[in-house]
Write a protein that holds these residues in place. Structure first.
Motif: not given
Length: 255
Positions: A40-43, A57-61, A66-75
């Motif tokens: 978890v972070s404030e974003n 999880g670590r890299r996803g956060i 860094d500004g990626l959407t959660v969908e783009d980051a996790l996909e």
């Protein structure tokens, strides 16, 4: 890793300041889930489970920060992960949700996406577990409203209609799923649970109830609730004794 919930809320403080917060709560029939699943972070908030890959999880956060959407980051992370068919990965950011369950996860497995909330689970007694978890959270979700359950006021709520802190409501959501059966592996008595919440709001004293873990127990939800209650009581006591010192950043203010 059994079942977890990720949530995003936006709110105003009684002073009129706008903020957002993110949280994850998780429980499983294994010890130490708090070290593996919630990020978890404030974003944003991310949970990784089933055959756990902590790096997701670590890299996803990190990607969300860094500004990626959660969908783009996790996909992007799943596309590079050869073990993706055995993973569950879900999360939220300020603008959306994402949830994935690989086809090789342990039955019963699945996920749900709601408004600013995701729930996922595997090796469950059935679908009712995640349905109950989702419904319990959605019944108390806070969005675009003044929320007195923040900062020092969180320990001094008098109106039963006021929202409780997110950490408590996430624990209650886990409890609802647990009542429906939760993790089906009854041969594994040692269990664990955790809740983590981050907010854009700053506090003179960081609320200790926003980061709690029960690493090894046979009653994870009850023990996590107990830890929350003690942390809240301790927070109130600390506020009474040290609030002025923290605000002034000087122990001289303790008298």
């Amino acid at each position: 890793m059994t079942f977890s919930i990720c949530a995003h809320e936006s709110y105003e403080t009684p002073a009129g300041d706008s903020h957002r917060r993110f949280g994850v709560a998780v429980t499983t029939r294994l010890p130490g889930v708090g070290t593996l699943c919630p990020f978890v972070s404030e974003n944003g908030a991310v949970a990784t489970q089933s055959l756990v890959n902590v790096d997701l999880g670590r890299r996803g956060i990190e990607y969300i920060d860094d500004g990626l959407t959660v969908e783009d980051a996790l996909e992007a992370l799943l596309n590079a992960d050869e073990g993706a068919p055995q993973r569950q990965l879900h999360g939220v950011d300020a603008d959306g949700t994402f949830a994935f369950s690989g086809g090789e996860c342990g039955d019963w497995f699945g996920h749900r996406e709601g408004e600013r909330v995701t729930v996922a689970g595997n090796l469950l007694t059935g679908e009712d577990v995640i349905e109950a978890t989702m419904e319990a959270y959605e019944a108390t979700a806070v969005h675009e409203t003044t929320d007195p359950a923040t900062g020092p006021n969180a320990a001094r709520l008098d109106d039963e209609d006021d929202p409780q802190p997110l950490a408590k409501r996430l624990i209650d959501a886990l409890a609802a799923g647990h009542v429906e059966g939760g993790d089906k592996r009854e041969e594994l008595p040692v269990q664990s649970a955790a809740v983590v919440v981050e907010s854009t709001e700053t506090h003179a004293m960081t609320p200790p109830y926003n980061d709690l873990r029960v690493d090894a127990t046979e009653t994870p939800i009850a023990d996590l609730r107990g830890a929350y209650d003690l942390a809240m009581a301790g927070y109130e006591t600390t506020l009474e004794k040290y609030e002025e010192a923290y605000e002034a950043d000087s122990l001289a203010e303790t008298g």
